[in-house]
Design a protein around this motif. Sequence first.
Motif, PDB file in Angstrom:
ATOM      1  N   GLY A  43      16.474  -2.641  11.175  1.00 36.95           N
ATOM      2  CA  GLY A  43      16.720  -1.200  11.165  1.00 36.95           C
ATOM      3  C   GLY A  43      15.466  -0.384  10.955  1.00 36.95           C
ATOM      4  N   HIS A  44      14.375  -1.024  10.552  1.00 34.68           N
ATOM      5  CA  HIS A  44      13.097  -0.333  10.381  1.00 34.68           C
ATOM      6  C   HIS A  44      12.180  -0.645  11.565  1.00 34.68           C
ATOM      7  CE1 HIS A  44      14.089   0.952   6.401  1.00 34.68           C
ATOM      8  NE2 HIS A  44      14.130  -0.270   5.902  1.00 34.68           N
ATOM      9  N   LYS A  45      11.279   0.275  11.853  1.00 28.27           N
ATOM     10  CA  LYS A  45      10.296   0.040  12.906  1.00 28.27           C
ATOM     11  C   LYS A  45       9.182  -0.848  12.367  1.00 28.27           C
ATOM     12  CE  LYS A  45       9.364   3.353  15.719  1.00 28.27           C
ATOM     13  NZ  LYS A  45       8.829   4.604  16.302  1.00 28.27           N
ATOM     14  N   VAL A  46       8.821  -1.863  13.134  1.00 30.51           N
ATOM     15  CA  VAL A  46       7.864  -2.881  12.687  1.00 30.51           C
ATOM     16  C   VAL A  46       6.444  -2.486  13.058  1.00 30.51           C
ATOM     17  CG1 VAL A  46       7.087  -5.251  13.099  1.00 30.51           C
ATOM     18  CG2 VAL A  46       9.511  -4.779  12.719  1.00 30.51           C
ATOM     19  N   TYR A  47       5.551  -2.656  12.099  1.00 31.92           N
ATOM     20  CA  TYR A  47       4.111  -2.552  12.359  1.00 31.92           C
ATOM     21  C   TYR A  47       3.609  -3.946  12.725  1.00 31.92           C
ATOM     22  CZ  TYR A  47      -0.885  -2.697  11.216  1.00 31.92           C
ATOM     23  OH  TYR A  47      -2.233  -2.915  11.258  1.00 31.92           O
ATOM     24  N   ASN A  48       3.085  -4.084  13.947  1.00 31.39           N
ATOM     25  CA  ASN A  48       2.599  -5.385  14.420  1.00 31.39           C
ATOM     26  C   ASN A  48       1.097  -5.294  14.625  1.00 31.39           C
ATOM     27  OD1 ASN A  48       1.990  -7.804  15.699  1.00 31.39           O
ATOM     28  ND2 ASN A  48       3.947  -7.861  16.796  1.00 31.39           N
ATOM     29  N   PRO A  49       0.310  -5.825  13.691  1.00 42.91           N
ATOM     30  CA  PRO A  49      -1.152  -5.693  13.812  1.00 42.91           C
ATOM     31  C   PRO A  49      -1.717  -6.355  15.064  1.00 42.91           C
ATOM     32  CG  PRO A  49      -0.562  -7.179  12.007  1.00 42.91           C
ATOM     33  CD  PRO A  49       0.700  -6.519  12.451  1.00 42.91           C
ATOM     34  N   SER A  50      -1.027  -7.359  15.604  1.00 39.34           N
ATOM     35  CA  SER A  50      -1.544  -8.013  16.810  1.00 39.34           C
ATOM     36  C   SER A  50      -1.440  -7.109  18.031  1.00 39.34           C
ATOM     37  CB  SER A  50      -0.790  -9.321  17.066  1.00 39.34           C
ATOM     38  OG  SER A  50       0.563  -9.069  17.410  1.00 39.34           O
ATOM     39  N   HIS A  51      -0.653  -6.043  17.932  1.00 31.65           N
ATOM     40  CA  HIS A  51      -0.523  -5.079  19.035  1.00 31.65           C
ATOM     41  C   HIS A  51      -1.506  -3.926  18.906  1.00 31.65           C
ATOM     42  CE1 HIS A  51       3.920  -6.408  19.842  1.00 31.65           C
ATOM     43  NE2 HIS A  51       3.032  -7.354  20.113  1.00 31.65           N
ATOM     44  N   SER A  52      -2.316  -3.934  17.857  1.00 29.28           N
ATOM     45  CA  SER A  52      -3.266  -2.851  17.632  1.00 29.28           C
ATOM     46  C   SER A  52      -4.690  -3.338  17.837  1.00 29.28           C
ATOM     47  CB  SER A  52      -3.120  -2.311  16.201  1.00 29.28           C
ATOM     48  OG  SER A  52      -4.159  -1.398  15.896  1.00 29.28           O
TER      49      SER A  52
END
Length: 416
Positions: free
Chosen positions: A143-152
């Motif tokens: 239900g929360h938006k995920v922070y994905n460091p591999s996408h940054s």
Amino acid sequence: MRNTLSLIVMITLLPLLAAGSAIPFDQMQQNSVALTRRWEVQDAEGIVDYQNLQGQMQMTTSKIARGMVAYEKNMGQRHPADLLEHRNLERAVGHDGLADDNNVLWYGTITAGTPAVQYTVDFDTGSSDLFLPGPSCGQTCSGHKVYNPSHSSTSRDLHKTYRLSYGDGSSVRGEQYADAVSITGKKATGQTLGASTQYSSGFQSPRFPADGLLGMGFQSISVYNAPPLFQTLVSQRQISTPIFAFKLAKSGSELTIGGVNNALYRDSFTYVPVTHQGYWQVNMDGVSVNGGRVLGGTSVIIDSGTTLIVGEPHAVQRLYSNIPGAQPANEFGQGFYSFPCANIPDVSLTFGGHQFHLSADTFNLGRESASSNRCIGGVVGQNIGASFWIVGDVFMRNVYTAFDLGHNRVGFANLA
């Protein structure tokens, strides 16, 4: 059925010309984000929610304990307000029981990563770290938006972990990263943030509607021992005036970054110096009831992440002894008091020689029960292991509050 009051709130950046200067509100460039407030200390019938009050106290006590532990670890000495001779780290971070869906939150949007992704965070002046759900969080972050460091493209693994334990036996834990983080279009580069691999049940959606939490205290109480976002923005010259300010109210609430919103307050500010950096800690001159001073000066912290005003038990007992008909409400927990709903007292806190009154709506948390004519007061006596009071939203909803990092002070003004 609970009555959730949602407020659409604005975060506005004030691009001020010079430190300490102010621009008329109608001349400001406005970069705004919608925020939501959830206030559920009482239900739709005006009855106090017992479990919520207990959760609020547990959350506050644990947060202060965590800050004390982090301060000693970061600074190499105990915080001068720490009253406990020995704080065990696991014990200190293990009793933060968040109340189910009844939290009081002030949350809005930031962005993190490159390309920038938008997240909602709870703004908390009583802590100093930023964390978001990470890609390995799984069901606990559903239900929360995920922070994905591999996408940054700007993320960097700091190879450090963090763990905040909670009273239900679960925890918020994960890996620390450095990445770009922005608020109202102003970007901090290399900002330390946490990508959580597990969320405590209290942070699970919809119990905690924000994606994460953003602390706005000082670095010395940071579990990461890293500069909080606002301090990073200041050091990287992203904002020219190192001030942020809150209006927390039933309508028109906002967080202003980079100055103050001249339209939200009247008269002038009363400023009090920060006595010790860590929490936003200042001196309060005293407390009055129905026009008479009942308590002298004491040290307090100004905490947007705490619902109540929490004071030393004997002092709070003395306060209520001056309210006609007040008595302990131990069924709600030690340190809570009730009073006749038909006789809500005029309680005020004095800072810098100026009295600021608590409205009846903020001091009165609600009736004890459906059949009761007694109400619960918003000032609670609790031994938190520190020699200061915690002044939360019960007070802050009555004033416009400016946190001035440049001059190391907090300012209060009457709401417009």
